[in-house]
Design a protein around this motif. Structure first.
Motif, short mmCIF file in Angstrom:
data_model
loop_
_atom_site.label_atom_id
_atom_site.label_comp_id
_atom_site.label_asym_id
_atom_site.label_seq_id
_atom_site.Cartn_x
_atom_site.Cartn_y
_atom_site.Cartn_z
N TYR A 135 48.09 44.92 40.71
CA TYR A 135 48.65 46.23 40.37
C TYR A 135 49.95 46.52 41.11
CZ TYR A 135 44.17 47.00 38.13
OH TYR A 135 43.07 46.87 37.31
N ARG A 136 50.20 45.85 42.21
CA ARG A 136 51.49 45.98 42.90
C ARG A 136 52.64 45.62 41.96
NH1 ARG A 136 52.08 43.70 49.01
NH2 ARG A 136 50.23 44.62 50.01
N HIS A 137 52.36 44.76 41.01
CA HIS A 137 53.43 44.19 40.18
C HIS A 137 53.57 44.85 38.82
CE1 HIS A 137 54.07 40.96 43.11
NE2 HIS A 137 52.75 41.02 43.28
N THR A 138 52.84 45.94 38.59
CA THR A 138 53.04 46.71 37.36
C THR A 138 54.33 47.51 37.50
OG1 THR A 138 51.78 48.58 38.23
CG2 THR A 138 50.55 46.94 36.94
N GLU A 139 55.03 47.71 36.39
CA GLU A 139 56.26 48.51 36.43
C GLU A 139 55.94 49.94 36.85
OE1 GLU A 139 59.29 47.47 36.28
OE2 GLU A 139 58.64 45.41 35.90
N ALA A 140 54.76 50.44 36.44
CA ALA A 140 54.38 51.81 36.77
C ALA A 140 54.21 51.99 38.27
CB ALA A 140 53.11 52.21 36.03
N PHE A 141 53.51 51.06 38.92
CA PHE A 141 53.32 51.27 40.35
C PHE A 141 54.60 50.97 41.13
CE2 PHE A 141 52.00 51.13 44.68
CZ PHE A 141 51.22 52.28 44.73
N LYS A 142 55.41 50.06 40.66
CA LYS A 142 56.69 49.82 41.33
C LYS A 142 57.51 51.12 41.38
CE LYS A 142 57.31 44.98 39.93
NZ LYS A 142 58.13 44.09 39.06
N LEU A 188 36.80 46.58 42.80
CA LEU A 188 37.80 47.51 42.26
C LEU A 188 38.58 48.25 43.35
CD1 LEU A 188 35.49 49.18 39.56
CD2 LEU A 188 36.92 47.15 39.28
N GLY A 189 37.83 48.81 44.29
CA GLY A 189 38.46 49.64 45.31
C GLY A 189 39.49 48.92 46.14
N ILE A 190 39.30 47.62 46.35
CA ILE A 190 40.23 46.85 47.17
C ILE A 190 41.66 46.92 46.63
CG2 ILE A 190 39.81 44.66 45.95
CD1 ILE A 190 39.98 43.26 48.68
N HIS A 191 41.80 46.96 45.30
CA HIS A 191 43.13 47.07 44.69
C HIS A 191 43.80 48.37 45.10
CE1 HIS A 191 43.47 43.63 42.04
NE2 HIS A 191 42.26 43.84 41.55
N LEU A 192 43.06 49.47 45.03
CA LEU A 192 43.65 50.78 45.30
C LEU A 192 43.86 51.00 46.80
CD1 LEU A 192 41.77 52.98 42.70
CD2 LEU A 192 43.93 51.75 42.47
N VAL A 193 42.94 50.50 47.63
CA VAL A 193 43.16 50.57 49.08
C VAL A 193 44.44 49.83 49.44
CG1 VAL A 193 42.25 49.85 51.33
CG2 VAL A 193 40.72 50.88 49.64
N ASP A 194 44.64 48.67 48.84
CA ASP A 194 45.87 47.91 49.07
C ASP A 194 47.10 48.71 48.65
OD1 ASP A 194 47.57 45.37 49.41
OD2 ASP A 194 47.88 45.86 47.30
N VAL A 257 38.78 54.68 34.27
CA VAL A 257 39.67 55.68 34.87
C VAL A 257 40.28 55.01 36.09
CG1 VAL A 257 39.89 57.96 35.93
CG2 VAL A 257 38.19 57.58 34.14
N ILE A 258 41.61 54.84 36.09
CA ILE A 258 42.31 54.18 37.18
C ILE A 258 43.47 55.06 37.59
CG2 ILE A 258 43.45 52.07 37.97
CD1 ILE A 258 42.17 50.64 35.51
N GLU A 259 43.45 55.54 38.82
CA GLU A 259 44.50 56.46 39.27
C GLU A 259 44.79 56.28 40.76
OE1 GLU A 259 43.06 60.38 38.50
OE2 GLU A 259 43.34 60.26 36.33
N ALA A 260 46.06 56.43 41.10
CA ALA A 260 46.46 56.53 42.50
C ALA A 260 47.47 57.67 42.57
CB ALA A 260 47.09 55.23 42.99
N LYS A 261 47.06 58.78 43.19
CA LYS A 261 47.91 59.97 43.26
C LYS A 261 48.34 60.20 44.70
CE LYS A 261 45.86 62.32 39.26
NZ LYS A 261 45.15 63.53 38.79
N TRP A 301 52.22 42.88 32.55
CA TRP A 301 52.14 42.63 33.99
C TRP A 301 51.09 41.60 34.37
CZ3 TRP A 301 47.34 43.75 36.02
CH2 TRP A 301 46.52 44.59 35.26
N SER A 302 50.18 41.30 33.47
CA SER A 302 49.09 40.38 33.79
C SER A 302 49.65 39.01 34.19
CB SER A 302 48.16 40.23 32.60
OG SER A 302 47.11 39.35 32.89
#
Length: 340
Positions: A135-142, A188-194, A257-261, A301-302
């Motif tokens: 997910y670090r490499h998605t355009e949205a999170f960048k 799953l959580g490891i991605h968002l914690v990162d 549901v996937i979110e980082a706010k 992004w995959s």
């Protein structure tokens, strides 16, 4: 005058081995072959169906009888690992010790201790190690990351992380903590914690409070069950509050549901999936009641994390201390969530 070829054209493609080519491993292989200067030289996959499918994309690859054969192959530059979690650390260590760069699925280890051993092998061999924190490499999170780094939304004082998967894993090993290292937090959580730690420059986490459940009942032991729902509250050294909620098989009303706010003293920002999708994401910036959309789908992004790894290996990257330490820091927080 004799014309010389550009350095890029003289450079040989990376010769890669692939351990595990289920759907994730196969996807990463296909993207590497398409978007990076690589060749698939060898494959180890015990499931014939998976191996046959992989050979359709990697027609020149040779099927090996064991990972050990791959480690002994002096012609390989790197190995891509997409096997059950219990195998990640040892396979990564053996590959690194044999002189190969490694791209491994998450988690790098089931515990921080395992992650440290892999990092030590990377340092000793001076071979580049990367983990598929995709997910670090998605355009949205960048876009969100850049917004935070620019200071545009100010100092971040709160982060809300959510990853609900209405289905959960379809492989039984995910539900055995000895093989998986944990349940939905590890998966799953490891991605968002990162994502949160990375965006906040990996602050020291001073407090971790976890509530872990299995089928609605609070877990007191992992001997029989791993968690399928987790609610975690963390506090950083700067008093930033980071809340994580993740689950398998939850009644979320949609597939995922996937979110980082992120909430700052000058505004907010959110990385969010679209219509329950596991693949489509938006980036939004908030100012009071106003919403500005920064990024929308589509975004292929995959597999992008693997391409970045391959490009660095091609450029001569060896042991990378900063990213290696990040892997350990994230694994340490996951350990604390599990009370280890």
């Amino acid at each position: 005058m004799i014309a010389t070829q550009p350095k890029e054209e003289l450079q040989k493609p990376l010769s890669l081995g692939f351990i595990g080519v289920g759907w994730i491993g196969r996807n990463r292989m296909e993207v590497l072959l398409k978007d990076a200067k690589t060749t698939a030289a060898s494959i180890y996959e015990p499931a014939k169906k998976n191996a046959d499918e992989a050979l359709k994309s990697a027609k020149k690859a040779v099927l090996t009888g064991s990972p050990e054969e791959m480690y002994r192959d002096g012609n390989l530059d790197g190995i891509v690992i997409a096997t059950p979690s219990a195998m990640h650390a040892q396979q990564s260590i053996e590959a690194l010790k044999s002189g190969k760069a490694v791209f491994c699925q998450k988690p790098l280890g089931r515990t921080a201790s395992e992650a440290k051993e892999v990092v030590a092998a990377s340092k000793e061999s001076n071979k580049f190690l990367a983990v598929d924190l995709s997910y670090r490499h998605t355009e949205a999170f960048k876009a969100i990351y850049n917004l935070i780094k620019s200071g545009e939304i100010g100092d971040i004082y709160a982060v809300d992380l959510v990853f609900h998967n209405a289905y959960g894993p379809d492989k039984e090993w995910f539900y055995d903590i000895k093989r998986s290292g944990g349940g939905c937090v590890m998966d799953l959580g490891i991605h968002l914690v990162d994502l949160a730690l990375w965006s906040l420059d990996f602050p020291e986490i001073t407090d971790v409070r976890s509530h872990l459940f299995h089928q609605g009942k609070k877990l007191t032991s992992f001997e029989e069950h791993v968690e399928d729902f987790a609610s975690v509250a963390m506090t950083s050294e700067k008093d930033t509050v980071i809340n994580l909620e993740c689950s398998w098989h939850v009644s979320a009303g949609k597939d995922a549901v996937i979110e980082a706010k992120f909430y700052g003293n000058k505004g907010g920002a959110a990385f969010k999936n679209v219509n329950g999708s596991f693949y489509d994401f938006t980036a939004e910036k908030y100012n009071g009641t106003q919403t500005e959309t920064l990024v929308t789908p589509p975004d292929e992004w995959s597999g992008r994390a693997g391409v970045v790894w391959a490009e660095k290996v091609l450029a001569g990257q060896g042991y990378e201390a900063e990213s290696a330490e990040e892997f350990i820091k994230t694994a340490t927080i996951i350990d604390r969530i599990y009370g280890r």
